[in-house]
Every structure is written in structure tokens, then in C-alpha cells.
Design a protein around this motif. Structure first.
Motif, PDB file in Angstrom:
ATOM      1  N   LEU A  41       0.788   8.166 -16.638  1.00  0.00           N
ATOM      2  CA  LEU A  41       1.435   9.439 -16.319  1.00  0.00           C
ATOM      3  C   LEU A  41       0.734  10.124 -15.153  1.00  0.00           C
ATOM      4  CD1 LEU A  41       3.433  11.735 -16.899  1.00  0.00           C
ATOM      5  CD2 LEU A  41       1.827  12.585 -18.635  1.00  0.00           C
ATOM      6  N   ASP A  42      -0.589  10.162 -15.188  1.00  0.00           N
ATOM      7  CA  ASP A  42      -1.326  10.823 -14.115  1.00  0.00           C
ATOM      8  C   ASP A  42      -1.085  10.156 -12.763  1.00  0.00           C
ATOM      9  OD1 ASP A  42      -2.314  12.651 -15.879  1.00  0.00           O
ATOM     10  OD2 ASP A  42      -4.320  11.766 -16.035  1.00  0.00           O
ATOM     11  N   GLU A  43      -0.930   8.836 -12.757  1.00  0.00           N
ATOM     12  CA  GLU A  43      -0.655   8.135 -11.501  1.00  0.00           C
ATOM     13  C   GLU A  43       0.722   8.525 -10.964  1.00  0.00           C
ATOM     14  OE1 GLU A  43      -0.516   5.734  -8.169  1.00  0.00           O
ATOM     15  OE2 GLU A  43      -2.197   6.545  -9.319  1.00  0.00           O
ATOM     16  N   LYS A  44       1.704   8.659 -11.841  1.00  0.00           N
ATOM     17  CA  LYS A  44       3.034   9.082 -11.404  1.00  0.00           C
ATOM     18  C   LYS A  44       2.988  10.522 -10.876  1.00  0.00           C
ATOM     19  CE  LYS A  44       5.173   6.245 -15.046  1.00  0.00           C
ATOM     20  NZ  LYS A  44       5.558   5.088 -14.239  1.00  0.00           N
ATOM     21  N   VAL A  45       2.315  11.397 -11.627  1.00  0.00           N
ATOM     22  CA  VAL A  45       2.238  12.799 -11.220  1.00  0.00           C
ATOM     23  C   VAL A  45       1.480  12.928  -9.902  1.00  0.00           C
ATOM     24  CG1 VAL A  45       1.366  15.082 -11.856  1.00  0.00           C
ATOM     25  CG2 VAL A  45       2.412  13.616 -13.592  1.00  0.00           C
ATOM     26  N   ARG A  46       0.439  12.139  -9.742  1.00  0.00           N
ATOM     27  CA  ARG A  46      -0.326  12.162  -8.494  1.00  0.00           C
ATOM     28  C   ARG A  46       0.594  11.878  -7.303  1.00  0.00           C
ATOM     29  NH1 ARG A  46      -5.550  11.926  -7.553  1.00  0.00           N
ATOM     30  NH2 ARG A  46      -5.964  11.561  -9.770  1.00  0.00           N
ATOM     31  N   ARG A  47       1.464  10.900  -7.449  1.00  0.00           N
ATOM     32  CA  ARG A  47       2.393  10.566  -6.374  1.00  0.00           C
ATOM     33  C   ARG A  47       3.404  11.691  -6.138  1.00  0.00           C
ATOM     34  NH1 ARG A  47       2.704   5.133  -4.800  1.00  0.00           N
ATOM     35  NH2 ARG A  47       1.100   3.841  -5.779  1.00  0.00           N
ATOM     36  N   VAL A  48       3.892  12.297  -7.220  1.00  0.00           N
ATOM     37  CA  VAL A  48       4.840  13.403  -7.077  1.00  0.00           C
ATOM     38  C   VAL A  48       4.168  14.589  -6.391  1.00  0.00           C
ATOM     39  CG1 VAL A  48       6.260  15.074  -8.319  1.00  0.00           C
ATOM     40  CG2 VAL A  48       6.290  12.668  -9.008  1.00  0.00           C
ATOM     41  N   LEU A  49       2.928  14.888  -6.765  1.00  0.00           N
ATOM     42  CA  LEU A  49       2.200  15.985  -6.121  1.00  0.00           C
ATOM     43  C   LEU A  49       1.998  15.702  -4.631  1.00  0.00           C
ATOM     44  CD1 LEU A  49      -0.507  16.797  -8.829  1.00  0.00           C
ATOM     45  CD2 LEU A  49       1.449  18.222  -8.193  1.00  0.00           C
ATOM     46  N   ARG A  50       1.726  14.443  -4.314  1.00  0.00           N
ATOM     47  CA  ARG A  50       1.575  14.073  -2.894  1.00  0.00           C
ATOM     48  C   ARG A  50       2.871  14.357  -2.149  1.00  0.00           C
ATOM     49  NH1 ARG A  50      -0.114   8.955  -3.603  1.00  0.00           N
ATOM     50  NH2 ARG A  50      -2.286   9.643  -3.833  1.00  0.00           N
ATOM     51  N   GLY A 107       0.792  -1.228   0.000  1.00  0.00           N
ATOM     52  CA  GLY A 107       0.000   0.000   0.000  1.00  0.00           C
ATOM     53  C   GLY A 107       0.823   1.275   0.000  1.00  0.00           C
ATOM     54  N   PHE A 108       2.019   1.237  -0.570  1.00  0.00           N
ATOM     55  CA  PHE A 108       2.892   2.416  -0.615  1.00  0.00           C
ATOM     56  C   PHE A 108       2.249   3.517  -1.451  1.00  0.00           C
ATOM     57  CE2 PHE A 108       6.591   4.512  -2.840  1.00  0.00           C
ATOM     58  CZ  PHE A 108       7.088   5.195  -1.737  1.00  0.00           C
ATOM     59  N   ASP A 109       2.107   4.717  -0.880  1.00  0.00           N
ATOM     60  CA  ASP A 109       1.491   5.829  -1.609  1.00  0.00           C
ATOM     61  C   ASP A 109       2.486   6.927  -1.958  1.00  0.00           C
ATOM     62  OD1 ASP A 109       1.977   7.123   0.789  1.00  0.00           O
ATOM     63  OD2 ASP A 109      -0.099   7.778   1.103  1.00  0.00           O
ATOM     64  N   GLY A 110       3.767   6.638  -1.776  1.00  0.00           N
ATOM     65  CA  GLY A 110       4.798   7.633  -2.043  1.00  0.00           C
ATOM     66  C   GLY A 110       5.374   7.529  -3.441  1.00  0.00           C
ATOM     67  N   VAL A 111       6.569   8.062  -3.597  1.00  0.00           N
ATOM     68  CA  VAL A 111       7.217   8.183  -4.901  1.00  0.00           C
ATOM     69  C   VAL A 111       8.379   7.195  -4.993  1.00  0.00           C
ATOM     70  CG1 VAL A 111       8.560   9.721  -6.390  1.00  0.00           C
ATOM     71  CG2 VAL A 111       6.584  10.602  -5.153  1.00  0.00           C
ATOM     72  N   VAL A 112       8.427   6.447  -6.091  1.00  0.00           N
ATOM     73  CA  VAL A 112       9.586   5.619  -6.387  1.00  0.00           C
ATOM     74  C   VAL A 112      10.557   6.453  -7.205  1.00  0.00           C
ATOM     75  CG1 VAL A 112      10.475   3.585  -7.574  1.00  0.00           C
ATOM     76  CG2 VAL A 112       8.315   3.449  -6.313  1.00  0.00           C
ATOM     77  N   ILE A 113      11.740   6.667  -6.669  1.00  0.00           N
ATOM     78  CA  ILE A 113      12.773   7.477  -7.319  1.00  0.00           C
ATOM     79  C   ILE A 113      13.854   6.537  -7.830  1.00  0.00           C
ATOM     80  CG2 ILE A 113      14.511   9.274  -6.963  1.00  0.00           C
ATOM     81  CD1 ILE A 113      12.754  10.435  -4.777  1.00  0.00           C
ATOM     82  N   SER A 114      14.297   6.758  -9.039  1.00  0.00           N
ATOM     83  CA  SER A 114      15.375   5.913  -9.560  1.00  0.00           C
ATOM     84  C   SER A 114      16.688   6.278  -8.884  1.00  0.00           C
ATOM     85  CB  SER A 114      15.526   6.098 -11.078  1.00  0.00           C
ATOM     86  OG  SER A 114      16.144   7.341 -11.371  1.00  0.00           O
ATOM     87  N   ASP A 115      17.542   5.277  -8.682  1.00  0.00           N
ATOM     88  CA  ASP A 115      18.913   5.620  -8.345  1.00  0.00           C
ATOM     89  C   ASP A 115      19.492   6.335  -9.558  1.00  0.00           C
ATOM     90  OD1 ASP A 115      21.341   5.863  -7.082  1.00  0.00           O
ATOM     91  OD2 ASP A 115      21.467   3.763  -6.515  1.00  0.00           O
ATOM     92  N   TRP A 116      20.535   7.109  -9.343  1.00  0.00           N
ATOM     93  CA  TRP A 116      21.041   8.005 -10.382  1.00  0.00           C
ATOM     94  C   TRP A 116      21.591   7.180 -11.555  1.00  0.00           C
ATOM     95  CZ3 TRP A 116      18.520  10.099  -6.953  1.00  0.00           C
ATOM     96  CH2 TRP A 116      18.433  11.468  -6.735  1.00  0.00           C
TER      97      TRP A 116
END
Length: 756
Positions: A328-337, A263-272
Motif C-alpha cells: 500500500l505504501d508503495e502505491k501511495v508513494r507513487r500517487v503522492l509523486r 525504471g518507471f516511477d509514475g502511477v499505473v492507472i486502471s482503464d475504467w
């Protein structure tokens, strides 16, 4: 009331009404996405509906080395991230790894996370997170790239010093308060590297083959705890592959386990630089792409960041009709959160940098994390232990070793810092033992590099003498010393404790063993202080009376080490990993698993974790091996006695808790802390089970003669295993044994109970 007063009253009332009406009108005109009285999810919906395709694409990839753009038109600030888990990394140039040359980006260097784990003190983990967040806020960083919770699978792992040891329960209990402390100040934790990032050598090419049971029992619990208990706002994907997919866009790891099951609602960030494919990134759970290369992904292109996989290539796929904006909207939703939790959080506190309280926290963690591994009695000291050093008997002290004068906050990869100060071990010892004659000799030469990423090392490490000359000098001066403090171990150079490479050998590097053996021939009163994030072979261990594990402990290193050697602080650290006598005692090496095998095309290494769930003490227990120092081991300058255990019930059920109460008494002459550890052993099972597994612990501080009760509580999860057939956790009814003591090899108390 006269007319004048009446007029004033009417005017006041009219003004108040006008102000109220204006305020109401203004309140009505505030966009939903800016209205703090509205729920965050409603604000996200409104902001998303106002964004253009270009704005949506922009917020899911980097615009510089460490930032991604906000939405300027709507008032969302840029999002700034920064390394690392041990302190706020100095700012670099917009599009280069070189430092920006600022003068206000120094920091307090906190101890590395192996040291934090060695405290076995979750309260210190909370303080660590809070203090780090305050430094990040001052520097306008909204996401700190840490903590790291990858499992210590092999002592050759170059990045083990950034992690929390070999045991999933210990790492879980330490990461949760760290994340909570950091995020309580409005700074996001980015828990890394999810998951199975246990190798640094060829880290982009290692495809991990691991059983589901080992995955869920050993390698995922700390990440799960960080998400479900800590509430982590972001997760960093790992470089390596699992099931032949890179973990920065891995369908099983990200979509199924992280987002669906947990149930993770945060952002998955790539390693560099961890993203490798646009369509995999679209479909397999990556939300925000960061990269490593100065020019983006195409040599010689302008607007390089637009060439990232989740940039123009993604937008073109949408414009061509291959994708809608659903993903895209799902990714942006997480970034906005994430924005609303950090950059748009108007109520987060102000930060401050390099404060006295931060240094005190760094010192406290360092002192509690230092582990006294060995402290034998010496006949010539009237059968007393060598430590703490007795100044009445130790008037001439010789300090030997390059690590006594080498800055350890500098180097090691992305965790390298620009510390405002770093008290070196030699300086700390000289200050604390000012009444004694303290001399220093180099002993060995390991690394003469004078700077890393623009940070200079403070004192010259240049050396022209041969090793023979250095050894001879150490021996000659050791003859005249009442005590020798040898400060050695590893450093943060390549192929040691450093990002990007694993160690090539379990042995201590350079000529340390040679120098120690030579000194012992003329002076047996030697204290060996090991600076490292990893264990190492110690072939002379039976000849050295005192051994201290001092980690990489940051700004207050010298003071912390000296305070323990002098007895101002009673050491209470416990090993967060098994210290093997040789690599043959480590499951990853004994089974021939590490470092894996190249495929025929030499593009991918398949590394099968053949040891399965038998990592660390689980492997040595199963094979009846005696390590050099056991998991959970750590001595004190005082002694403790554990009394008779009592419980609240003799049975455990899936819906109840079983509580063990243990009286602990300080039977020595000085105050100190002891960590009571509880392990569970299954007496019968339909599957293979470890001999025992850590499931509870508590640290207690006691004055001489004082007794306090320690309470350890377990639930059905403590006796559960991951059932690969059912793909779920299983708690088998039956008989179990609770083993209670002060280290994994010192568990004198046994209590049998049943799960109904």
C-alpha cells in the motif's frame, strides 16, 4: 542625525529584524511535505508518515467517474483526470456518464493521433501536447488520458484512429515530444493502453499469446520511449489479458517490465473497469483504480466507490493481517509523486481555452497530416493532375457524401468531444471556392443519429429518400459538374472507427462504392476524400484520378481539407500504416490469427499473434506483396530529388553513431515538404529478420529550387533485435544496408556499412 531620525531608523531596523525573525520562524514551522525547497522524495516520505490507513486507501481508488480524492486534512487537492488524447472531454455528472450541462467545457478538437503520426513531424507532436495541456489546465484537469500508442495490427481495429500507426519507431518518435509537451505545463500524460490492446471486440476477454521478440520489438517500444525518454508520469493498463492475467494487474507487464526493467516511477492507472481482483491488484503493480459502473461493484450498495477492489476489500485484508502496508505504501508513494508533479505544483502556468493559437495548431497538424495518396494526370485537363483544383477550369463543383456534413468530433467512444466549433468539409469547401458554383448531394445514408453523450451533431442527418433516389440525384448533378469531390470513408458509429467494437469488414460501409461507380460513368473528374482512422478496400481505385486521406481532423477539418484541395497548402502527410489492397495482405488475417478462438467455457478468447514481428510493411515485404499504398507513402504538388549520401564513417560500433547526410532539392514549382526515411536491412543474421525496418526520418521544407541537407543518425540500437534466449537486445556484428528514400517502397539510395 537628530533624535527623531535616529528613533525612526532604530524602529525600522527593529521592524526588519522582527519580520525576518518571524519569517524564519514560519519557515521552520512549515511541514516538510509542504516545503517546496525540499526534494520531492523527502516531501513524499513526510506526507506518507502523516497519513492514516483510511487516507492511504482513499487515494488509490476513484471517488467519482473521473476523480480520486486528495488528502483534505493535509491540503492535497483532489486529482481530476479526463479523456482524451484529442481534446478535453466535456464534464460528466459525478457518478453518471451523462454530461453535467456546463457551458464552459467546450474545447478545441485536435486531429486524431493517426493524423498526428501522418505528419511525421515530432515538433508538431510537442505543440500538440502543449496546447492540449493549456486547455486541460483551464478545466482543472491534472491527468489527460492519452496519448495512445497501441500498434495498428489490423485495419479492422475500432480504436486505431486514436493510435500512431503500425511502426514502433515512428510511434516512439511521435509520442515522446507529445508527452514532454503535455507535462511541461504540469499536466500528466497517461500513456495507453499498456499493452497489446489491438482488439476492441471482446476486449475484456482477449488473452494475447505473443512471442517475447514480437512483444519487445513491435508492441512495447513506444511505451518504453514514453517512459524512459518522455518521462511519462502515468500509464493506463489495458483491458485485455497477457499470460492469462489482465493487464491492469499483470505481474510481467507492470512489475517486471514497466517498473523494474524500465525504471518507471509514475502511477499505473486502471482503464475504467479494468481491475478484476483485489489480491492481483495488490501484488501485480496497479496503483490507482478507476471504474466504469455507476454503482461501483455491488448492486444497490451505498458508498459504491468504497467497494472497489482497492478500497474496503483491501483495507480489510490489511486489518485481518493478511497484508502489511508495504504494498500500500508503495502505491501511495507513487500517487503522492503524481500529486507533487501536478496538483501540488504551485508553479504550473495558467490554462486557457479555445484560443486562436490552439486553433492554429489544430489547423497546422491537420494540414500537414493530410495524405495525397493519388493524383493522376487527366487527358481532358491537358495532361495535368486533377489536384489542386484549378478554379479557371472548375467553375461548377459537386460535393457528394454524408461525411461532408457529418460532425466527426462527436461519437467514437471516450474520445467524443464537445467542440466549440467544427468546420464541416462542405462548409470549408464552399468558403474556399466561393467564386465557383458549389452544390451538394447526400449520396448515401450512413448514420442519422442526432447526438452522442449529450452533444448534438449540428445539422440534421434525417433522410427519407431511398438509396436509388440518392444515387440517381448524384449521377444527374455529376453530369453538369466540372469536378466532383466525394467525401466518404468511415464514421464513428459502432463497428466502424469506434471504441468497443472492431469493424466487421474491410469494405467501405453503406452504398459508397455503388455511388462512386455510378458517378464515374458520367464524370471521370472525381476526387475521393477518405475520412477515417483506418484503411479500407477501394475497388474503383484505378478509375479515380485523385485520392486524399483526410483522417478525423477536428475543429478545423473543413478549412484544412479545402486548403489542400485548392493548393493553398501543399500536402506533405505520409501514411503511418500500410494500406492493404485486401485483408489477405495483413499478417494478422493471412495467418488466421485474428480474432482468436474461444475457450471451452466461452469466457476467454486466446489470440495468438502468429505473424510475430511481421506487422504491416514487414509482412508485405517478407511475402513480396504489393499493397495499395505503402507505409510512408504520400505525394506532393511539387517534386523532390535526393542527392548522393555521405556519412561520417563507414563503420558503426556499439558506442558510436553513424550519420547520413542527404541533400534534398525541390525540383518543382511550388514550396513543399518532403520526409526522408531511412530503413535498415540486415544482410545476414542468425535469426529471422525483416527485409527492412524504419530507423530514422526527417521532414524538410523547401522553396522551389532550394536544396538543404537532411541529417539522419543511427546507433547500434538501429541494428539490434530482441534475443529471446538471452532476454535482452542483441546487435550482431556484420554487414548492414541503409535504404534511404521517401516511402517504404521508394528507397533508391543504398549504403552498406558494418557493425564492429
Amino acid at each position: 542625525m537628530n533624535n527623531k531620525t535616529n528613533y525612526r531608523m532604530k524602529k525600522f531596523i527593529m521592524s526588519a529584524l522582527l519580520i525576518g525573525a518571524t519569517a524564519a520562524a514560519q519557515a521552520q514551522s512549515i511541514p516538510v511535505y509542504l516545503d517546496e525547497s525540499k526534494p520531492i522524495e523527502q516531501r513524499i516520505d513526510d506526507a506518507l508518515s502523516r497519513m492514516t490507513l483510511e487516507e492511504k486507501i482513499a487515494v488509490i481508488h476513484a471517488q467519482s467517474k473521473f476523480s480520486s480524492p486528495g488528502v483534505k486534512r493535509l491540503g492535497f487537492p483532489d486529482l481530476w483526470t479526463d479523456d482524451g488524447p484529442h481534446g478535453v472531454r466535456p464534464d460528466v455528472l459525478w457518478d453518471e456518464w451523462e454530461q453535467a450541462g456546463q457551458t464552459n467545457d467546450s474545447c478545441v478538437a485536435f486531429p486524431a493521433l493517426t493524423c498526428l503520426a501522418a505528419t511525421w513531424n515530432p515538433q508538431l507532436a510537442r505543440m500538440y501536447g502543449e496546447n492540449l495541456a493549456e486547455e486541460a489546465l483551464y478545466r482543472n484537469k491534472s491527468v489527460m488520458l492519452g496519448p495512445g500508442v497501441n500498434i495498428y495490427r489490423t485495419p479492422l481495429g475500432g480504436r486505431n484512429f486514436e493510435y500512431m500507426g503500425e511502426d514502433p519507431w515512428l510511434a516512439s518518435r511521435m509520442v515522446v515530444p507529445y508527452v514532454q509537451g503535455l507535462q511541461s505545463k504540469g499536466v500528466a500524460a497517461c500513456v495507453k493502453h499498456y499493452a497489446l490492446n489491438n482488439d476492441e471486440e471482446y476486449r475484456h476477454q482477449v488473452n494475447v499469446i505473443v512471442s517475447d521478440r514480437a512483444l519487445h520489438e513491435i508492441y512495447l517500444p513506444a511505451f518504453k520511449a514514453a517512459v524512459q525518454e518522455g518521462g511519462a508520469w502515468s500509464i493506463m493498463g489495458a483491458y485485455n489479458l497477457y499470460q492469462n492475467q489482465h493487464n491492469c494487474h499483470n505481474a510481467t507487464m507492470l512489475n517486471k517490465i514497466l517498473k523494474k526493467d524500465w525504471g518507471f516511477d509514475g502511477v499505473v492507472i486502471s482503464d475504467w473497469g479494468g481491475c478484476h481482483d483485489t489480491e492481483e491488484a495488490i501484488n501485480n503493480g496497479l496503483d490507482l483504480e478507476f471504474g466504469s459502473w455507476t454503482n461501483g461493484l455491488s448492486e444497490g450498495t451505498s458508498n459504491a466507490y468504497d467497494n472497489y477492489y482497492l478500497a474496503v476489500p483491501y483495507k480489510k485484508l490489511i486489518q485481518e493481517g493478511k497484508y502489511t502496508t508495504k504494498e500500500l505504501d508503495e502505491k501511495v508513494r507513487r500517487v503522492l509523486r503524481l500529486f507533487y508533479r501536478t496538483t501540488m505544483n504551485r508553479h504550473k502556468p495558467y490554462g486557457f481555452l479555445c484560443s486562436e493559437s490552439h486553433y492554429q495548431t489544430a489547423l497546422k497538424i491537420a494540414q500537414e497530416g493530410i495524405v495525397l495518396l493519388k493524383n493522376d494526370k487527366i487527358n481532358e485537363l491537358k495532361n495535368e493532375p486533377l489536384l489542386p483544383l484549378n478554379l479557371q477550369k472548375m467553375k461548377r463543383i459537386l460535393v457528394v457524401g454524408e461525411n461532408a456534413i457529418k460532425m466527426m468530433t462527436v461519437g467514437g467512444g471516450s474520445s467524443s468531444l464537445k467542440a466549440q466549433k467544427e468546420i464541416l468539409p462542405l462548409d470549408g469547401i464552399k468558403a474556399r471556392f466561393a467564386d465557383a458554383e458549389v452544390d451538394f448531394v447526400r449520396g448515401y445514408v450512413g448514420d442519422t443519429v442526432q447526438s452522442y453523450n449529450g452533444v448534438t451533431v449540428g445539422r440534421s442527418l434525417y433522410e427519407t429518400r431511398t438509396q436509388a433516389e440518392l444515387t440517381a440525384e448524384a449521377v444527374e448533378k455529376a453530369k453538369q459538374a466540372d469536378a466532383v469531390i466525394f467525401i466518404g470513408g468511415l464514421n464513428k458509429s459502432d463497428y466502424q472507427d469506434c471504441e468497443g467494437h472492431d469493424r466487421k469488414s474491410y469494405d467501405l460501409p453503406y452504398a459508397q462504392n455503388e455511388v462512386i461507380e455510378a458517378i464515374l460513368k458520367v464524370n471521370p473528374r472525381l476526387v475521393y476524400v477518405n475520412i477515417s482512422g483506418n484503411a479500407a478496400a477501394l475497388p474503383w481505385i484505378n478509375k479515380v484520378p485523385a485520392v486524399v486521406q483526410a483522417w478525423f481532423i477536428g475543429s478545423e477539418a473543413g478549412e484544412a481539407i479545402a486548403s489542400v484541395l485548392a493548393g493553398d497548402v501543399n500536402p506533405s502527410g505520409k501514411l503511418p500504416f500500410t494500406w492493404y489492397a485486401s485483408l489477405g495482405q495483413c499478417g494478422a488475417h493471412a495467418t488466421g490469427s485474428y480474432p482468436g478462438n474461444w475457450r471451452e467455457d466461452y469466457k476467454i478468447i486466446d489470440e495468438e499473434y502468429k505473424e510475430g514481428i511481421y506487422v504491416g510493411y514487414r509482412y508485405t515485404d517478407a511475402n513480396k506483396l504489393k499493397p495499395l499504398f505503402a507505409f510512408g507513402h504520400g505525394l506532393s504538388y511539387t517534386t523532390f530529388k535526393l542527392g548522393k549520401v555521405t556519412t561520417n564513417t563507414q563503420h558503426l560500433t556499439p558506442s558510436t553513431k553513424l550519420t547520413f547526410t542527404v541533400p534534398v532539392t525541390n525540383t518543382g514549382k511550388v514550396a513543399g515538404s518532403e520526409t526522408v526515411q531511412l530503413y535498415i536491412a540486415a544482410k545476414q543474421s542468425k535469426v529471422d529478420r525483416p527485409v527492412k525496418e524504419l530507423k530514422a526520418f526527417q521532414k524538410v521544407y523547401l522553396q522551389p529550387g532550394e536544396t538543404r541537407n537532411v541529417t539522419l543518425t543511427i546507433g547500434a540500437d538501429a541494428v539490434s533485435y530482441y534475443d529471446e534466449t538471452a532476454n535482452s537486445w542483441c546487435a550482431e556484428p556484420g554487414t548492414y544496408e541503409a535504404l534511404i528514400g521517401t516511402a517504404s517502397d521508394k528507397l533508391p539510395t543504398k549504403y552498406t556499412f558494418k557493425l564492429k
